[in-house]
Write an enzyme that holds these catalytic residues in place. Structure first.
Site, PDB file in Angstrom:
ATOM      1  N   ARG A 239       0.853  -1.182   0.000  1.00 16.70           N
ATOM      2  CA  ARG A 239       0.000   0.000   0.000  1.00 16.70           C
ATOM      3  C   ARG A 239       0.894   1.239   0.000  1.00 16.70           C
ATOM      4  O   ARG A 239       2.067   1.181   0.388  1.00 16.70           O
ATOM      5  CB  ARG A 239      -0.890   0.027   1.243  1.00 16.70           C
ATOM      6  CG  ARG A 239      -1.835  -1.155   1.368  1.00 16.70           C
ATOM      7  CD  ARG A 239      -2.618  -1.079   2.672  1.00 16.70           C
ATOM      8  NE  ARG A 239      -3.576  -2.165   2.797  1.00 16.70           N
ATOM      9  CZ  ARG A 239      -3.340  -3.319   3.427  1.00 16.70           C
ATOM     10  NH1 ARG A 239      -2.145  -3.532   3.974  1.00 16.70           N
ATOM     11  NH2 ARG A 239      -4.273  -4.248   3.511  1.00 16.70           N
TER      12      ARG A 239
ATOM     13  N   LYS B 299      -2.378  -2.468   7.804  1.00 12.34           N
ATOM     14  CA  LYS B 299      -3.571  -2.064   8.543  1.00 12.34           C
ATOM     15  C   LYS B 299      -3.662  -2.834   9.854  1.00 12.34           C
ATOM     16  O   LYS B 299      -3.346  -4.024   9.909  1.00 12.34           O
ATOM     17  CB  LYS B 299      -4.825  -2.339   7.707  1.00 12.34           C
ATOM     18  CG  LYS B 299      -4.991  -1.374   6.534  1.00 12.34           C
ATOM     19  CD  LYS B 299      -6.289  -1.656   5.796  1.00 12.34           C
ATOM     20  CE  LYS B 299      -6.509  -0.648   4.678  1.00 12.34           C
ATOM     21  NZ  LYS B 299      -7.762  -0.923   3.929  1.00 12.34           N
TER      22      LYS B 299
ATOM     23  N   HIS C 100      -2.451   2.910  -5.639  1.00 10.14           N
ATOM     24  CA  HIS C 100      -3.073   1.613  -5.378  1.00 10.14           C
ATOM     25  C   HIS C 100      -3.141   0.742  -6.637  1.00 10.14           C
ATOM     26  O   HIS C 100      -3.282  -0.480  -6.539  1.00 10.14           O
ATOM     27  CB  HIS C 100      -4.473   1.820  -4.800  1.00 10.14           C
ATOM     28  CG  HIS C 100      -4.775   0.886  -3.663  1.00 10.14           C
ATOM     29  ND1 HIS C 100      -4.037   0.860  -2.490  1.00 10.14           N
ATOM     30  CD2 HIS C 100      -5.721  -0.069  -3.517  1.00 10.14           C
ATOM     31  CE1 HIS C 100      -4.528  -0.060  -1.678  1.00 10.14           C
ATOM     32  NE2 HIS C 100      -5.545  -0.646  -2.286  1.00 10.14           N
TER      33      HIS C 100
ATOM     34  N   TYR D 246      -9.738 -10.418  -7.313  1.00 12.02           N
ATOM     35  CA  TYR D 246      -8.780 -10.389  -8.416  1.00 12.02           C
ATOM     36  C   TYR D 246      -8.883 -11.617  -9.306  1.00 12.02           C
ATOM     37  O   TYR D 246      -8.511 -11.579 -10.465  1.00 12.02           O
ATOM     38  CB  TYR D 246      -7.364 -10.241  -7.858  1.00 12.02           C
ATOM     39  CG  TYR D 246      -7.172  -8.956  -7.097  1.00 12.02           C
ATOM     40  CD1 TYR D 246      -7.059  -7.741  -7.760  1.00 12.02           C
ATOM     41  CD2 TYR D 246      -7.127  -8.952  -5.702  1.00 12.02           C
ATOM     42  CE1 TYR D 246      -6.895  -6.560  -7.054  1.00 12.02           C
ATOM     43  CE2 TYR D 246      -6.962  -7.772  -5.000  1.00 12.02           C
ATOM     44  CZ  TYR D 246      -6.851  -6.581  -5.673  1.00 12.02           C
ATOM     45  OH  TYR D 246      -6.706  -5.411  -4.983  1.00 12.02           O
TER      46      TYR D 246
END
Length: 299
Positions: free
Chosen positions: A147, A171, A245, A280
């Protein structure tokens, strides 16, 4: 207790007790500031009803806020009142019946192999800012799937195995190992030489622990990263705008498209849920169908 007092105590709890990141706490704060704006900060929390909260959602809809924005607001309000109920500030949680809005299906934005190659080579081709830094930055983003916040927080001390891998903090302060290919490592070595010169020329003391710095010797921020990418993907560069991103999305689709196991990719991306990674696989499937339809004579 007033709504303002509850919000202030709750945000302190998230930061000091739960240990959530500054950006996460700030996000909660922004949504709950809007709640205070709708209901007034001095309102006693025991007097807040489900109807009050539903009117807030109506206000957001009237302002044409996106479904994602409305759902984030609902999540923040739910968490606030769950906290209030847990610590006895309210007897009944008025947010329990708040329903989230259905999100439109959106596929992640990713680049083709030609496009990602073009943007990674752009700093070498058109030196708009800092050639070695920007070349290394783009290659490392693509190679690792990091990220934006993770790549700018990366420190030299985080590297392992001669620069082949590093530990990043994602995160929820979760740590994971990411990897860098040979091209990214070569670009990094060139950048590190230039980094030393910049720090010496600017007499920077103390030296930033962060790997990536700006041209004055300070640590690069996510805003700085976006600015760099905007320049290279704007009219001066490829003229095909991408955000940081997009490198992460491209990393994921490339890995899955080349046969990597979905759980392996989940681990490398730091996703808590495999369903996030599985988005994805839909992209790669659609890509295969598109190729089939264009290439097969009877399609």
């Amino acid at each position: 207790m007033t709504l303002r007092e509850l919000t202030d105590e709750f945000l302190l709890y998230l930061s000091a007790v739960r240990g959530l990141s500054e950006n996460t706490v700030k996000g909660y704060g922004n949504d709950l500031a809007q709640l205070q704006e709708f209901l007034t900060p001095e309102l006693d929390v025991t007097s807040i009803t489900r109807e009050n909260l539903m009117l807030c959602i109506g206000r957001l809809s009237a302002e044409n806020k996106s479904a994602a924005t409305v759902n984030r607001f609902i999540a923040a309000v739910r968490t606030l009142f769950a906290y209030a109920k847990k610590f006895g500030y309210v007897e009944k949680n008025p947010s329990l019946e708040m329903k989230t809005v259905k999100l439109p299906k959106r596929m992640p934005n990713f680049m083709t192999s030609a496009e990602v190659g073009e943007i990674c080579d752009e700093p070498v081709k058109d030196e708009l800012l800092w050639k070695s830094r920007d070349h290394a930055l783009f290659l490392m983003l693509y190679s690792s799937g990091c990220r934006a916040s993770e790549i700018v927080s990366l420190k030299i001390s985080d590297f392992m195995d001669g620069g082949r891998s590093a530990i990043v903090t994602g995160k929820g302060n979760k740590q994971r190992k990411v990897y860098f290919d040979i091209e990214a490592r070569k670009a990094l070595a060139e950048y590190l030489t230039d980094r030393k010169k910049i720090l010496a020329e600017n007499k920077v003391d103390p030296v930033p622990r962060e790997l990536f710095i700006n041209q004055k010797g300070g640590a690069l921020t996510t805003g700085g990263l976006r600015y760099i990418l905007n320049r290279y993907s704007g009219v001066e560069g490829t003229n095909r705008h991408v955000n940081p991103h997009a490198f992460r999305h491209t990393f994921a689709t490339t890995m899955l498209g080349n046969g990597a196991d979905v759980r392996m990719v989940q681990e490398m991306l730091g996703h808590s849920s495999i369903s996030t990674t599985q988005r994805y696989t839909h992209i790669t499937t659609e890509k295969l169908i598109d190729i089939y339809n264009k290439a097969h004579p009877h399609s």
